[in-house]
Structure formats: structure tokens, C-alpha cells
Motif scaffolding. Structure first.
Motif, PDB file in Angstrom:
ATOM      1  N   ALA A   1       9.934  -8.297  12.601  1.00  0.00           N
ATOM      2  CA  ALA A   1       9.737  -9.101  11.809  1.00  0.00           C
ATOM      3  C   ALA A   1       8.248  -9.772  12.359  1.00  0.00           C
ATOM      4  N   SER A   2       7.931  -9.001  12.842  1.00  0.00           N
ATOM      5  CA  SER A   2       5.800  -9.737  11.968  1.00  0.00           C
ATOM      6  C   SER A   2       5.326  -9.007  10.949  1.00  0.00           C
ATOM      7  N   GLY A   3       4.203  -9.967  10.846  1.00  0.00           N
ATOM      8  CA  GLY A   3       3.687  -9.723   9.496  1.00  0.00           C
ATOM      9  C   GLY A   3       3.111 -11.113   8.947  1.00  0.00           C
ATOM     10  N   SER A   4       2.084 -11.174   7.791  1.00  0.00           N
ATOM     11  CA  SER A   4       2.471 -12.549   7.410  1.00  0.00           C
ATOM     12  C   SER A   4       2.616 -12.213   5.984  1.00  0.00           C
ATOM     13  N   ALA A   5       2.854 -13.232   5.852  1.00  0.00           N
ATOM     14  CA  ALA A   5       3.217 -14.069   4.368  1.00  0.00           C
ATOM     15  C   ALA A   5       2.780 -13.062   3.248  1.00  0.00           C
ATOM     16  N   VAL A   6       1.013 -13.014   3.474  1.00  0.00           N
ATOM     17  CA  VAL A   6       0.152 -12.214   2.132  1.00  0.00           C
ATOM     18  C   VAL A   6       0.771 -11.046   2.031  1.00  0.00           C
ATOM     19  N   GLY A   7       1.239 -10.530   3.625  1.00  0.00           N
ATOM     20  CA  GLY A   7       1.570  -8.791   3.395  1.00  0.00           C
ATOM     21  C   GLY A   7       2.919  -8.388   2.659  1.00  0.00           C
ATOM     22  N   TYR A   8       4.104  -9.413   2.966  1.00  0.00           N
ATOM     23  CA  TYR A   8       4.917  -9.758   2.092  1.00  0.00           C
ATOM     24  C   TYR A   8       5.060  -9.834   0.806  1.00  0.00           C
ATOM     25  N   VAL A   9       4.324 -10.701   0.350  1.00  0.00           N
ATOM     26  CA  VAL A   9       3.778 -11.432  -0.895  1.00  0.00           C
ATOM     27  C   VAL A   9       3.898 -10.048  -1.840  1.00  0.00           C
ATOM     28  N   ALA A  10       2.394  -9.286  -1.451  1.00  0.00           N
ATOM     29  CA  ALA A  10       1.740  -8.473  -1.900  1.00  0.00           C
ATOM     30  C   ALA A  10       2.741  -7.015  -2.163  1.00  0.00           C
ATOM     31  N   ALA A  11       3.522  -6.772  -1.252  1.00  0.00           N
ATOM     32  CA  ALA A  11       4.544  -5.926  -1.238  1.00  0.00           C
ATOM     33  C   ALA A  11       5.655  -6.097  -2.244  1.00  0.00           C
ATOM     34  N   PHE A  12       5.855  -7.340  -2.453  1.00  0.00           N
ATOM     35  CA  PHE A  12       6.597  -7.828  -3.376  1.00  0.00           C
ATOM     36  C   PHE A  12       6.046  -7.589  -4.979  1.00  0.00           C
ATOM     37  N   ALA A  13       5.359  -7.815  -5.093  1.00  0.00           N
ATOM     38  CA  ALA A  13       4.479  -7.748  -6.235  1.00  0.00           C
ATOM     39  C   ALA A  13       4.624  -6.403  -5.764  1.00  0.00           C
ATOM     40  N   CYS A  14       3.833  -5.746  -5.976  1.00  0.00           N
ATOM     41  CA  CYS A  14       3.934  -4.063  -5.778  1.00  0.00           C
ATOM     42  C   CYS A  14       5.486  -3.578  -6.553  1.00  0.00           C
TER      43      CYS A  14
END
Length: 298
Positions: free
Chosen positions: A148-161
């Protein structure tokens, strides 16, 4: 078999070799050693461009004509190649690798769904079922350490990928008149942009010894010829089938890592292989599923 059908099958087969290429990505990256990601991208895409130039020279062709493309084509090509890698690195650095990898691997599913937006295409239930089974199989391989860790920036970038690569693939289909040779120019632009990002954001750490073999392998295969074969496949082949076959990438990649000693086999591997294979068979129509209450198939 019609000439058009034969050409489509051939293009699909060429595109399918990309999966074999991408399956080597993780192992060759490990072989390259702890090279900063943007530097590794610059080296690999730079080598891919040089090799493509040599190939054109041997054929007596020039890159000048394929490079005469409108700005929208350049935006699509460079945005797809460089944009995907840049976003993937941001995702990996700001979210757990398993989380980022799993989310970014939504792109084959999105390809199957987005193809329905193209003229003359139709989305069937078997396409969705097959893609979902493939995603579950990939999740078993990629998502074993999800947290459940990680920042919103990382998750937004992954979806953008996921949206960027699926969008690039489907829009390339809509721009099938653009010659595949133009990908050589996209590789050069990607190498230059990656080198600039390395200079701005990363410490320099060049490959050492055998690590150069990993860089050369990347430039010749997963970060080189793979983008040319993928371009042929998505423009002239069965794009939905290629999206389903793409789920074999994490499976084959895991097998390669096991064979090369970078990973060990797990009990999830067999189940994942079964789900991905079943998804491909259903989604491609090779395995028919009877509709409820009828004897017909979808």
C-alpha cells in the motif's frame, strides 16, 4: 486465402516476434548492471538508430524521406517511445516496483478495448474476457509484492504509462500510411531526449565490462528492433490478437530470468501461464465459449 488476409497474417506474425524480444528486456537490463535508467535508454535507442542507419545503407535507401512527417506524427512517435519510458521510470521511482509494473501492464487490456473505437472494428465479449484473463495472469507474475506504499505521483505515472502505450499503438494503426522507417527517427529523438534527462537528473555511471553486452543486446532487441516489428504489427496485423499475445511478455520474461539465474521458479508461474494461455485462446476466437442458454458460440 486472400492477398490482404495473407499480408495481415504476416504482419501479425512479425508483430508477435516483439513479445519474444520484450521477454529479454529484464534479463538484459540485469546484465547491463546499475546504469542510470535515462542513460541506459539513451545508449540503447542510440544504438538502435545506428543499426537502423546501417541497415538502410545496405539496402541503398535513405532515411530522409521517411523523416518527412507532419508534426502530429512526430508527436505520436516520440511521445510513445520516450514518453512511455520517462513515465515508467517516474512510476518505478515513486511507487513499489510491483505496484507500478502491474498498473502499467494494463496497456494490453486497453488496446483490446480501444481498438473498438477504430472504424470498422467491433468489441466482442470474448475480447474482454480474454484480456481480463491475461491481466489476471500477468498480475500473478508482476504483483506478488504489491503493497500500500508509494506516492500519488508514482501511481499517476503508472496509469499514464498504460494509457500512453495503448494509445500510441492504436493511433499508430490509424496512421498506417506512415512508413515503419520513420521509427528510426523516433529512436534518434528518444535517445537525444533521454541523454538530456540523464544530464539534468542523473549521476553518470557508465556500463562496465560485460555490462556493455547488456546494452548492445538492448539496442539490438527489446529497445531496438522490437519497436520496428511492433510498428509493422499494429499497423497492418491483428491488433487485438497482438494485445492478447502481449500478456505472454511477463510470463516469458520470468522464464528467461529463471533460466539465466536472476529469479527462481514459483508456484504461481504455472497458474499464470494457464490463465494467460486461456485468455489468448478465448480472446483470439481459437477457443469458443458457448453462450448461456444457447448452443451457439461467441
Amino acid at each position: 486465402m486472400s492477398l490482404e488476409s495473407s499480408a495481415s497474417r504476416r504482419a501479425t506474425l512479425i508483430g508477435a516476434t516483439t513479445v519474444l524480444n520484450w521477454a529479454l528486456l529484464a534479463a538484459l537490463t540485469q546484465l547491463a548492471g546499475p546504469v542510470p535508467p535515462f542513460l541506459l535508454t539513451a545508449l540503447a535507442f542510440g544504438l538502435a538508430f545506428v543499426c537502423f542507419m546501417v541497415w538502410l545503407r545496405l539496402r541503398g535507401e535513405s532515411l530522409r524521406a521517411p523523416l518527412r512527417q507532419p508534426p502530429r506524427v512526430w508527436a505520436l512517435g516520440v511521445g510513445g517511445l520516450f514518453g512511455y519510458h520517462a513515465l515508467y521510470f517516474v512510476a518505478q521511482q515513486n511507487a513499489p516496483p510491483a505496484n507500478a509494473g502491474l498498473i502499467s501492464y494494463l496497456w494490453p487490456l486497453l488496446i483490446v478495448l480501444f481498438v473498438a473505437l477504430l472504424p470498422g472494428e467491433r468489441l466482442r465479449a470474448r475480447h474482454v474476457v480474454g484480456a481480463l484473463l491475461g491481466f489476471v495472469g500477468a498480475a500473478l507474475l508482476v504483483g506478488g509484492d504489491v503493497s500500500a506504499s508509494g506516492s500519488a505521483v508514482g501511481y499517476v505515472a503508472a496509469f499514464a504509462c498504460a494509457f500512453l502505450w495503448s494509445g500510441y499503438s492504436v493511433l499508430s494503426r490509424a496512421n498506417r500510411a506512415v512508413p515503419t522507417a520513420a521509427v528510426g527517427g523516433f529512436c534518434l529523438a528518444t535517445a537525444v531526449l533521454a541523454a538530456l534527462c540523464h544530464w539534468l537528473f542523473e549521476p553518470s555511471r557508465w556500463p562496465q565490462g560485460i555490462g556493455w553486452l547488456g546494452v548492445i543486446g538492448l539496442g539490438l532487441g527489446p529497445v531496438g528492433s522490437a519497436f520496428f516489428t511492433w510498428d509493422v504489427g499494429v499497423k497492418h496485423g491483428d491488433l487485438r490478437l497482438l494485445g492478447l499475445l502481449a500478456y505472454f511478455t511477463p510470463l516469458l520474461s520470468t522464464l528467461v530470468l529463471i533460466a539465466t539465474g536472476y529469479a527462481s521458479a514459483t508456484a504461481w508461474l504455472v497458474l499464470a501461464a494457464g490463465l494467460i494461455t486461456l485468455g489468448m485462446l478465448i480472446g483470439s476466437g481459437w477457443l469458443r465459449v458457448p453462450r448461456r442458454g444457447t448452443g451457439s458460440t461467441d
